[in-house]
Design a protein around this motif. Structure first.
Motif, mmCIF file in Angstrom:
data_model
loop_
_atom_site.group_PDB
_atom_site.id
_atom_site.type_symbol
_atom_site.label_atom_id
_atom_site.label_comp_id
_atom_site.label_asym_id
_atom_site.label_seq_id
_atom_site.Cartn_x
_atom_site.Cartn_y
_atom_site.Cartn_z
ATOM 1 N N SER A 1 0.432 -0.800 -0.113
ATOM 2 C CA SER A 1 -0.250 -0.037 -0.337
ATOM 3 C C SER A 1 0.972 1.531 -0.372
ATOM 4 O O SER A 1 1.708 1.673 0.760
ATOM 5 C CB SER A 1 -0.809 -0.117 1.105
ATOM 6 O OG SER A 1 -1.594 1.661 1.246
ATOM 7 N N PRO A 2 1.078 1.898 -0.382
ATOM 8 C CA PRO A 2 1.343 3.683 -0.664
ATOM 9 C C PRO A 2 1.208 4.597 0.423
ATOM 10 O O PRO A 2 1.618 5.346 0.943
ATOM 11 C CB PRO A 2 0.847 4.213 -1.941
ATOM 12 C CG PRO A 2 -0.509 3.663 -2.484
ATOM 13 C CD PRO A 2 -0.388 2.198 -1.811
ATOM 14 N N VAL A 3 0.135 4.087 1.301
ATOM 15 C CA VAL A 3 -0.686 4.352 2.408
ATOM 16 C C VAL A 3 0.317 4.245 3.331
ATOM 17 O O VAL A 3 0.720 5.006 4.105
ATOM 18 C CB VAL A 3 -2.026 4.764 2.596
ATOM 19 C CG1 VAL A 3 -2.284 4.877 3.742
ATOM 20 C CG2 VAL A 3 -2.892 4.990 2.007
ATOM 21 N N GLY A 4 0.181 2.679 3.113
ATOM 22 C CA GLY A 4 1.571 2.554 4.243
ATOM 23 C C GLY A 4 0.989 1.627 5.793
ATOM 24 O O GLY A 4 2.365 2.694 7.014
ATOM 25 N N PHE A 5 -0.103 2.154 6.218
ATOM 26 C CA PHE A 5 -1.151 2.182 8.227
ATOM 27 C C PHE A 5 0.301 1.094 8.841
ATOM 28 O O PHE A 5 -0.394 0.412 8.027
ATOM 29 C CB PHE A 5 -2.341 2.851 7.894
ATOM 30 C CG PHE A 5 -2.208 3.314 7.195
ATOM 31 C CD1 PHE A 5 -2.252 4.796 7.723
ATOM 32 C CD2 PHE A 5 -3.740 3.495 5.899
ATOM 33 C CE1 PHE A 5 -2.759 5.961 7.052
ATOM 34 C CE2 PHE A 5 -4.537 4.281 5.506
ATOM 35 C CZ PHE A 5 -3.873 5.640 5.656
ATOM 36 N N HIS A 6 0.645 1.156 9.740
ATOM 37 C CA HIS A 6 1.253 0.449 10.811
ATOM 38 C C HIS A 6 -0.710 0.450 11.769
ATOM 39 O O HIS A 6 -0.743 -1.118 12.630
ATOM 40 C CB HIS A 6 2.040 0.662 11.533
ATOM 41 C CG HIS A 6 3.545 0.008 10.035
ATOM 42 N ND1 HIS A 6 3.251 -1.266 9.337
ATOM 43 C CD2 HIS A 6 4.157 1.312 9.273
ATOM 44 C CE1 HIS A 6 4.331 -1.112 8.476
ATOM 45 N NE2 HIS A 6 4.495 0.439 7.831
ATOM 46 N N GLY A 7 -0.195 1.466 12.340
ATOM 47 C CA GLY A 7 -1.312 2.107 13.325
ATOM 48 C C GLY A 7 -2.969 1.952 12.874
ATOM 49 O O GLY A 7 -3.094 1.980 11.523
#
Ligand code: SAH
Length: 259
Positions: free
Chosen positions: A182-188
């Motif tokens: 994901s280009p957004v790259g959320f982890h939390g």
């Protein structure tokens, strides 16, 4: 091709937001596009006709998708349309100088959409003038259909169809590994649109208070910051840190004290 049932949560949660739509026929055709691809939610922001959902042209163009019209919501501003969303994408025929990151419909559908934690909205503009800049700037991505460069403006409902189709195909593929890219790259926990908006307002106040932002000559500071934050995939905790910084700036100015 015999496609499986598509009654999963993303099919119910993805909202198609039409801003200031003029033609009732387009609202009906958009409802049909949404339903044929297994989606449900249609939200209208300030449509030209208050009664558009019962307008005969809308009903005619919706054909068998009248239930989508019956359950559609009408709201008077974009903030209400995006209430509770964690990712909003402006769908626009025009690329702009201060736009959030640009995705194709396919890239959006394959990388952002399948992450169930992200309640998404797709925001479409008016038939004649498209989406206003401030609506685009409140989104975290801009989706552009890479059409013929010399004639790239699709009919509104056809643009809805393209997004609904790509979203359906990506969801049916049901490949969870795609979210890793994901280009957004959320982890939390992804921050909501509302939280990001609140943080930007707070930051703007703090930057004004310390004289970094001159309200009489704001230049492009806030659009640039919005673009920076939309590139970074903000999480709730990060938004809280930024608000904490703004709070401390304000506190120092009024009391001269460290919190
Ligand atoms: N003249 C307008 C286009 C309006 S078309 C303009 O220049 O912006 C109505 C809506 O359909 C647009 O606001 C957008 O949401 C969608 N749309 C049309 N063509 C598109 C394209 N090539 N890519 C993405 N969205 C498109």
């Amino acid at each position: 091709m015999n496609l499986p049932e598509t009654d999963t949560s993303i099919f119910h949660s993805l909202r198609f937001v039409l801003v200031e739509t003029s033609h009732p026929g387009n609202v009906g055709a958009a409802a049909r596009a949404i339903k044929t691809m297994g989606f449900h939610r249609l939200v209208l922001v300030r449509p030209r006709f208050d009664n558009v959902l019962t307008h005969e042209e809308a009903i005619a163009f919706a054909s068998g998708a009248q239930d989508i019209l019956e359950n559609a919501e009408i709201v008077d501003n974009i903030e209400k349309a995006l209430d509770g969303c964690r990712f909003a994408a402006a769908v626009s025929a025009r690329l702009r100088e201060f736009s959030p990151p640009v995705l194709t419909p396919r890239k959006f559908a394959e990388t952002v959409l399948p992450d169930v934690r992200i309640n998404c909205a797709l925001v479409f503009g008016n038939e004649r003038y498209g989406l206003p800049n401030d609506a685009v700037e409140s989104c975290q991505a801009l989706i552009h259909i890479p059409a013929n460069p010399v004639y790239s403006s699709l009919n509104l409902a056809q643009a809805v169809q393209v997004l609904a189709y790509e979203s359906r195909i990506a969801l049916l593929r049901n490949d969870t590994s795609v979210t890793e890219n994901s280009p957004v790259g959320f982890h939390g926990q992804p921050a909501s649109v509302e939280q990001i908006h609140g943080m930007l307002t707070h930051l703007e106040e703090a930057l004004t208070a310390i004289g970094f932002l001159n309200p009489d000559n704001p230049k492009k500071l806030m659009p640039r910051l919005k673009r920076l934050f939309s590139r970074s995939g903000l999480e709730t905790e990060e938004v809280n840190i930024l608000r904490g910084i703004a709070r401390q700036i304000e506190k120092r100015l009024t009391t001269g004290q460290r919190e």
